[in-house]
Each structure stands twice: as C-alpha cells, then as structure tokens.
Design a protein around this motif. Structure first.
Motif, PDB file in Angstrom:
ATOM      1  N   VAL A 202       8.219  -0.410  -6.634  1.00 17.64           N
ATOM      2  CA  VAL A 202       8.324  -0.701  -5.205  1.00 17.64           C
ATOM      3  C   VAL A 202       6.971  -0.449  -4.559  1.00 17.64           C
ATOM      4  CG1 VAL A 202       9.151   1.631  -4.663  1.00 17.64           C
ATOM      5  CG2 VAL A 202       9.632  -0.255  -3.095  1.00 17.64           C
ATOM      6  N   LEU A 203       6.595  -1.336  -3.649  1.00 13.75           N
ATOM      7  CA  LEU A 203       5.354  -1.223  -2.878  1.00 13.75           C
ATOM      8  C   LEU A 203       5.692  -0.932  -1.423  1.00 13.75           C
ATOM      9  CD1 LEU A 203       3.356  -4.352  -4.145  1.00 13.75           C
ATOM     10  CD2 LEU A 203       2.745  -1.975  -4.580  1.00 13.75           C
ATOM     11  N   TYR A 204       5.016   0.068  -0.858  1.00 11.95           N
ATOM     12  CA  TYR A 204       5.108   0.360   0.567  1.00 11.95           C
ATOM     13  C   TYR A 204       3.751   0.013   1.182  1.00 11.95           C
ATOM     14  CZ  TYR A 204       9.030   3.307  -0.938  1.00 11.95           C
ATOM     15  OH  TYR A 204      10.185   3.775  -1.490  1.00 11.95           O
ATOM     16  N   ILE A 205       3.728  -0.950   2.072  1.00 10.49           N
ATOM     17  CA  ILE A 205       2.477  -1.400   2.680  1.00 10.49           C
ATOM     18  C   ILE A 205       2.592  -1.211   4.187  1.00 10.49           C
ATOM     19  CG2 ILE A 205       0.891  -3.342   2.961  1.00 10.49           C
ATOM     20  CD1 ILE A 205       2.208  -4.499   0.361  1.00 10.49           C
ATOM     21  N   ASN A 206       1.635  -0.492   4.784  1.00  4.35           N
ATOM     22  CA  ASN A 206       1.692  -0.180   6.207  1.00  4.35           C
ATOM     23  C   ASN A 206       0.328  -0.345   6.869  1.00  4.35           C
ATOM     24  OD1 ASN A 206       4.522   1.091   6.733  1.00  4.35           O
ATOM     25  ND2 ASN A 206       3.808   2.053   4.849  1.00  4.35           N
ATOM     26  N   ARG A 207       0.339  -0.854   8.091  1.00  4.31           N
ATOM     27  CA  ARG A 207      -0.888  -0.921   8.877  1.00  4.31           C
ATOM     28  C   ARG A 207      -1.107   0.444   9.531  1.00  4.31           C
ATOM     29  NH1 ARG A 207      -2.939  -5.576  11.753  1.00  4.31           N
ATOM     30  NH2 ARG A 207      -0.828  -6.458  11.736  1.00  4.31           N
ATOM     31  N   LEU A 208      -2.321   0.989   9.333  1.00  2.24           N
ATOM     32  CA  LEU A 208      -2.693   2.235   9.998  1.00  2.24           C
ATOM     33  C   LEU A 208      -3.185   1.960  11.412  1.00  2.24           C
ATOM     34  CD1 LEU A 208      -4.592   4.539   7.479  1.00  2.24           C
ATOM     35  CD2 LEU A 208      -2.388   4.954   8.569  1.00  2.24           C
ATOM     36  N   LYS A 209      -4.188   1.050  11.485  1.00  2.26           N
ATOM     37  CA  LYS A 209      -4.787   0.705  12.772  1.00  2.26           C
ATOM     38  C   LYS A 209      -5.633  -0.538  12.591  1.00  2.26           C
ATOM     39  CE  LYS A 209      -7.719   2.561  16.469  1.00  2.26           C
ATOM     40  NZ  LYS A 209      -8.581   3.694  16.895  1.00  2.26           N
ATOM     41  N   ASP A 210      -5.452  -1.499  13.463  1.00  2.31           N
ATOM     42  CA  ASP A 210      -6.261  -2.721  13.439  1.00  2.31           C
ATOM     43  C   ASP A 210      -6.255  -3.349  12.050  1.00  2.31           C
ATOM     44  OD1 ASP A 210      -6.839  -2.301  16.131  1.00  2.31           O
ATOM     45  OD2 ASP A 210      -8.590  -1.066  15.654  1.00  2.31           O
ATOM     46  N   THR A 211      -7.397  -3.269  11.336  1.00  2.00           N
ATOM     47  CA  THR A 211      -7.501  -3.911  10.023  1.00  2.00           C
ATOM     48  C   THR A 211      -7.367  -2.916   8.870  1.00  2.00           C
ATOM     49  OG1 THR A 211      -9.917  -3.711  10.029  1.00  2.00           O
ATOM     50  CG2 THR A 211      -8.967  -5.734  10.947  1.00  2.00           C
ATOM     51  N   SER A 212      -6.996  -1.683   9.159  1.00  2.00           N
ATOM     52  CA  SER A 212      -6.840  -0.657   8.118  1.00  2.00           C
ATOM     53  C   SER A 212      -5.380  -0.582   7.671  1.00  2.00           C
ATOM     54  CB  SER A 212      -7.287   0.710   8.634  1.00  2.00           C
ATOM     55  OG  SER A 212      -8.651   0.694   8.995  1.00  2.00           O
ATOM     56  N   TRP A 213      -5.160  -0.712   6.371  1.00  2.31           N
ATOM     57  CA  TRP A 213      -3.814  -0.699   5.800  1.00  2.31           C
ATOM     58  C   TRP A 213      -3.732   0.320   4.671  1.00  2.31           C
ATOM     59  CZ3 TRP A 213       0.114  -4.448   7.123  1.00  2.31           C
ATOM     60  CH2 TRP A 213      -0.311  -5.407   8.065  1.00  2.31           C
ATOM     61  N   THR A 214      -2.526   0.793   4.395  1.00  2.00           N
ATOM     62  CA  THR A 214      -2.291   1.665   3.248  1.00  2.00           C
ATOM     63  C   THR A 214      -1.289   1.013   2.313  1.00  2.00           C
ATOM     64  OG1 THR A 214      -0.498   2.863   4.364  1.00  2.00           O
ATOM     65  CG2 THR A 214      -2.744   3.767   4.564  1.00  2.00           C
ATOM     66  N   VAL A 215      -1.372   1.385   1.042  1.00  3.12           N
ATOM     67  CA  VAL A 215      -0.399   0.904   0.052  1.00  3.12           C
ATOM     68  C   VAL A 215      -0.023   2.065  -0.855  1.00  3.12           C
ATOM     69  CG1 VAL A 215      -2.258   0.060  -1.457  1.00  3.12           C
ATOM     70  CG2 VAL A 215       0.074  -0.748  -1.805  1.00  3.12           C
ATOM     71  N   PHE A 216       1.260   2.216  -1.066  1.00  2.00           N
ATOM     72  CA  PHE A 216       1.808   3.226  -1.976  1.00  2.00           C
ATOM     73  C   PHE A 216       2.651   2.491  -3.000  1.00  2.00           C
ATOM     74  CE2 PHE A 216       4.848   6.402  -3.428  1.00  2.00           C
ATOM     75  CZ  PHE A 216       4.074   7.564  -3.529  1.00  2.00           C
ATOM     76  N   SER A 217       2.294   2.628  -4.264  1.00  4.09           N
ATOM     77  CA  SER A 217       2.967   1.920  -5.351  1.00  4.09           C
ATOM     78  C   SER A 217       3.685   2.924  -6.236  1.00  4.09           C
ATOM     79  CB  SER A 217       1.933   1.137  -6.173  1.00  4.09           C
ATOM     80  OG  SER A 217       2.520   0.588  -7.335  1.00  4.09           O
TER      81      SER A 217
END
Length: 257
Positions: A202-217
């Motif tokens: 499962v992938l969790y993809i989230n926007r932190l701010k503007d163009t910054s994103w995080t991904v947890f796999s």
C-alpha cells in the motif's frame, strides 16, 4: 473482484553504508502508517535524500490506521518513507501509477549480481483477470475511480506471467492511498514463491505544502516458498519508489548494497 483493504510488488541485513538511512527493525515496534498529518515510522526522509527504510520479520500486527490487516504473523514487512517534489495534481500522480507499461523501464540493484539490473521484462494493463485481455495504460481518472484495476507483469526473477490487482482506497486533492496484491501464484520453476494475495502493498501519498509531497510505502510478504532476502526486496521496492518520484533508477549508491 473487490480488492480488500490490503496492499505494489513485491517484494536480515543489519549493516548498511552510513550515508543511507536504513534501519533494521527486527523485533522492534511495528511501523506507524501516516495518518492525519502525523509522522510515520520510519520517518519521512528529506527531499533529495534516499528514503528511510525499515524491515520486520514475523510481524504479528499493524496499527489500525494501516490499510493492511494481519491475521497471523507474516514473514517479512518492509516500509519506505520519503519526500519528493511534484508540480502537478494528485490525478497526475494517479496517472503515473496507472502507466503500467512504464514499469518495463525499471532498474534495481541486484545484490547477487552487484550491478543494476532490469526488473520487469513485460508489463500490460488488462480489462479483466484474463492475461490476454490487454488494453492501454490506465488514466489518472480511472485510477482515482476506485475500481479494481488488473495488470500483468513478467519479471526477471520468476517464471511466467504474473497477475496483479490494484485499487485506490482513498483520494482527495492532496491525498492518495493505493493498494496492490498478486492475484496469481508467482513461481520460479516448480517452486511457488507466493500464493495469491501473499505479496501485498500500500502507498500513502500526501501533499505537505505546495509542490512538496510525501510517500510511505508498506509491503508485506505473508509467506514465501523460498527464503526471503531483505536487501533484494528492499531494492525492488526502492525501484518502484523511484518510478513514482521521478528519480533515476540507477542513482548511486544503492539503498541496500
């Protein structure tokens, strides 16, 4: 077929080179999946840095906010956590996940060969569970629709064509949860490496701010017909991570050399 709330492919190294943030999490607390902006475990690596990595053997449970449910101890669990720059929308990210044909470009670090190696020789999106029912790649809208999507891959470490199912579990303008599992047995010669649904992610993809994103796999190997090599599976997972984040596959140094 409905994909349950589980989890991309797959899928004990205790020492890694110092410049890479890899942790052995054997017999430690289980991973913490990201939820409501909280920091997961392992923590997100900074943008431009290799992902944080941890693994567990014989993990018996996962927190309730994780989309994978364990009914018994599983052989191997691997978690990656990182950050990346993305100037587009969540639909653009979904389109990357739906571009099944692009997985044929993936390279991963082969520990046994000590070189970069092609991971997937053939990859096709499907309209059904029939491997002959091929179609073009899935669009971002199709991925975000929440329908179960099927695809086949022929990787360089098993024999024959393998069938997978994937599905978006949650989505918004700043958030995406994407789960996958093997729907067919994965074999190497006469040996069945994984029975159906034994390799889940499962992938969790989230926007932190503007163009910054995080991904947890988060990837789980319930049981395997062959001994699992943590380094090899970590490097395969890193290859899919780099496909998503747009990094070079053969970026040095390897995460798990």
């Amino acid at each position: 077929m409905n994909l349950p709330q589980i989890g991309r492919l797959p899928a004990a190294a205790l020492a890694f080179i110092a410049c890479v943030n890899v942790a052995s999490a054997q017999n430690a607390a289980p991973p913490e999946c990201p939820s409501d902006g909280s920091m997961p475990s392992p923590a997100f690596a900074d943008i431009g840095k290799p992902p944080s990595v941890a693994f567990w053997s014989n993990l018996a449970s996962l927190p309730g906010n994780c989309a994978i449910s364990l009914k018994a101890p599983v052989e191997l669990t691997i978690a990656l956590a990182g950050s990346f720059i993305h100037t587009g929308t969540v639909e653009d990210i979904a389109a990357r996940l739906g571009a099944i044909s692009n997985t044929r470009d993936i390279l991963y670090w082969s520990v046994s060969d000590e070189s970069w190696r092609k991971l997937i020789s053939e990859a096709v999106a499907l309209d059904s569970t029939n491997p002959k029912d091929s179609r073009s790649d899935f669009s971002g809208q199709e991925v975000l629709s929440g329908q179960t999507l099927y695809f086949s891959q022929n990787d360089t470490s098993s024999w024959g064509t393998n069938l997978y199912a994937s599905k978006v579990l949650e989505s918004s303008a700043d958030h995406l949860v994407f789960a996958s599992q093997n729907s067919s047995p994965i074999r190497l010669g006469p040996v069945t490496i994984f029975k159906p649904e034994e390799a889940q992610s499962v992938l969790y993809i989230n926007r932190l701010k503007d163009t910054s994103w995080t991904v947890f796999s988060l990837s789980v190997i319930k049981k395997s017909g062959l001994p699992m090599r943590e380094k090899s599976l970590i490097n395969r997972q890193v290859a899919f991570y780099r496909l998503l984040t747009g990094e070079r596959f053969d970026k040095e140094p390897p995460v798990a050399p």
